[in-house]
Design an enzyme around this catalytic site. Sequence first.
Site, PDB file in Angstrom:
ATOM      1  N   ASP A 264     -29.213   8.014  48.894  1.00  0.00           N
ATOM      2  CA  ASP A 264     -29.126   7.019  47.594  1.00  0.00           C
ATOM      3  C   ASP A 264     -27.958   7.459  46.760  1.00  0.00           C
ATOM      4  OD1 ASP A 264     -29.594   5.587  45.211  1.00  0.00           O
ATOM      5  OD2 ASP A 264     -31.833   6.041  45.210  1.00  0.00           O
ATOM      6  N   HIS A 358     -34.296  -2.559  39.093  1.00  0.00           N
ATOM      7  CA  HIS A 358     -33.821  -2.220  37.540  1.00  0.00           C
ATOM      8  C   HIS A 358     -32.591  -2.969  37.277  1.00  0.00           C
ATOM      9  CE1 HIS A 358     -31.005   0.720  39.080  1.00  0.00           C
ATOM     10  NE2 HIS A 358     -32.024   1.102  39.874  1.00  0.00           N
ATOM     11  N   HIS A 365     -29.279   2.882  35.504  1.00  0.00           N
ATOM     12  CA  HIS A 365     -30.650   2.010  35.037  1.00  0.00           C
ATOM     13  C   HIS A 365     -29.960   1.435  33.497  1.00  0.00           C
ATOM     14  CE1 HIS A 365     -33.349   5.034  37.237  1.00  0.00           C
ATOM     15  NE2 HIS A 365     -32.554   4.051  38.094  1.00  0.00           N
ATOM     16  N   GLU A 412     -31.799  -0.191  49.399  1.00  0.00           N
ATOM     17  CA  GLU A 412     -31.526  -0.536  48.130  1.00  0.00           C
ATOM     18  C   GLU A 412     -30.223  -1.394  48.256  1.00  0.00           C
ATOM     19  OE1 GLU A 412     -30.816   2.569  45.083  1.00  0.00           O
ATOM     20  OE2 GLU A 412     -31.132   1.253  43.440  1.00  0.00           O
TER      21      GLU A 412
HETATM   22  N1  GLY Z   1     -30.393   6.117  42.351  1.00  0.00           N
HETATM   23  C1  GLY Z   1     -31.636   5.905  41.009  1.00  0.00           C
HETATM   24  C2  GLY Z   1     -32.415   4.565  41.695  1.00  0.00           C
HETATM   25  O1  GLY Z   1     -32.215   3.941  42.674  1.00  0.00           O
HETATM   26  O2  GLY Z   1     -32.918   4.042  40.443  1.00  0.00           O
HETATM   27 MN    MN Z   2     -31.928   1.814  41.716  1.00  0.00          MN
HETATM   28 MN    MN Z   3     -30.665   4.412  43.928  1.00  0.00          MN
END
Ligand code: GLY
Ligand code: MN
Ligand code: MN
Length: 452
Positions: A264, A358, A365, A412
């Site tokens: 990530d 988010h 964020h 993601e």
């Molecule tokens: N990298 C933090 C998240 O995915 O929210």
């Molecule tokens: Mn994220």
């Molecule tokens: Mn992330």
Amino acid sequence: MALTPSFDGLMHARRRARVVEALGAEGSRFLALLPNARVFPRNSDVEHPYRTNSDFAWLTGLDECESVAALTGDGPRFELFVRPRNAEREQWDGLRSGLEGAKARFGAHRARSIDDLDEGLVELLGNTDVVAWPMGRDASFDTRVLAALAKVRLKQRLKIDAPTRFVDLSCILHAMRWKKDPGEVALMRRAAAITARGHEAAMAAAVSGRSEFHLEAALAHAFREGGSRRDAYEPIVASGPNASILHYRENDRTLEAGDLVLIDAGCELDFYASDVTRTFPVSERFTEAQAAIYDLVLAAQEAAFAVIRPGATLDDVHFASLNVLGQGLLNLGILHGTLAAVLEQDLHKPFTVHRTSHWLGLDVHDAGIYYRRGEAVRLEEGCVLTVEPGLYFRPDDARVDEKYRGIGVRIEDDLLVTGTGYENLTAAIPKGRRAIETLRAASLHESRSLAR
Ligand code: GLY
Ligand code: MN
Ligand code: MN
């Protein structure tokens, strides 16, 4: 460096005009105050890397610590408190814009030394009805404003009014930052392209016997080479059982054949973040159990994508994903009963753990509320969100079949809401299971040839 890389004096002036207009609705005699981020000491006289506060960057384009912006309804006027030029300090710590630079480069009508902030606050607060600042975010700044306010209240007999209404400036700025303009979207597209190169490099660097931090190094190298000055957040390189730790930070385990690696990581480009997760095997192929979980998470993400358009909510996105995950967990025999019961009783929660989305922008964020009076905020053209379903089975979780224990998968991507649907800014980063296996096979073949 004093200037944010995408500094554009006219653009920042237009943004300030929008803030002035919003505050003007509260009354003509207003004052808005915005302090930049504080410097955080690391040890003795060494500091953590400084990053200008995102609101401050958005409003002023000034990238210098110890600075405070002030907007008043009188004119309106834009003032900056900054560090004055100082040849000796600049030789040690870098160049400063100084008071002249604050006016000439950043368009301030007046510039003062940051050392004069306390008396400046007393002067600015006098004869003001409404004062706005980001309340409750920097306790020492709150204290300074309130101390100045107490002094102004003592000036009543000198015919000086003290403000009586208080507004949280963050709410105004964050509502504006929520939707991105075309220039911001262009930066986020470029951040996504650099992030793609980082993920591809890290994936190619995965070989059993190497450390998670070797993959972190591959990410960092590709990000810096691509033009990103820093990461958008601490990268998570989580192999094997570490993938179940959502914000894993150690990045120091040795990769083993048969592991999955969850990365990530996103770069920051000109202050704009990307935020991407990919999960892939250290070996050439996913095991059958890993493949089952991977395909399920990918299907959940696709279901979530399908509902994204103006008017939809992040609850819609989340529940579209959860429906697929819940049904998949039932199909795999990890959960039992009906989908309705799984969703109503949150039976999936031990394995899904977090929500699906988010906001994304200057902060990973990002600014923007999620609910208003209990109602989920509706997506609008120009907002950017992540879609990041995951499934996590802790290594010691006796509730699940042994073959699933220790598996963690998250996928993601970053999506821009368009007039009719969405654009996946990070679509170029390989994600299909077969595509990942093909890449893994090629990388492992290459590393074997190099070793010969
Ligand atoms: N990298 C933090 C998240 O995915 O929210
Ligand atoms: Mn994220
Ligand atoms: Mn992330």
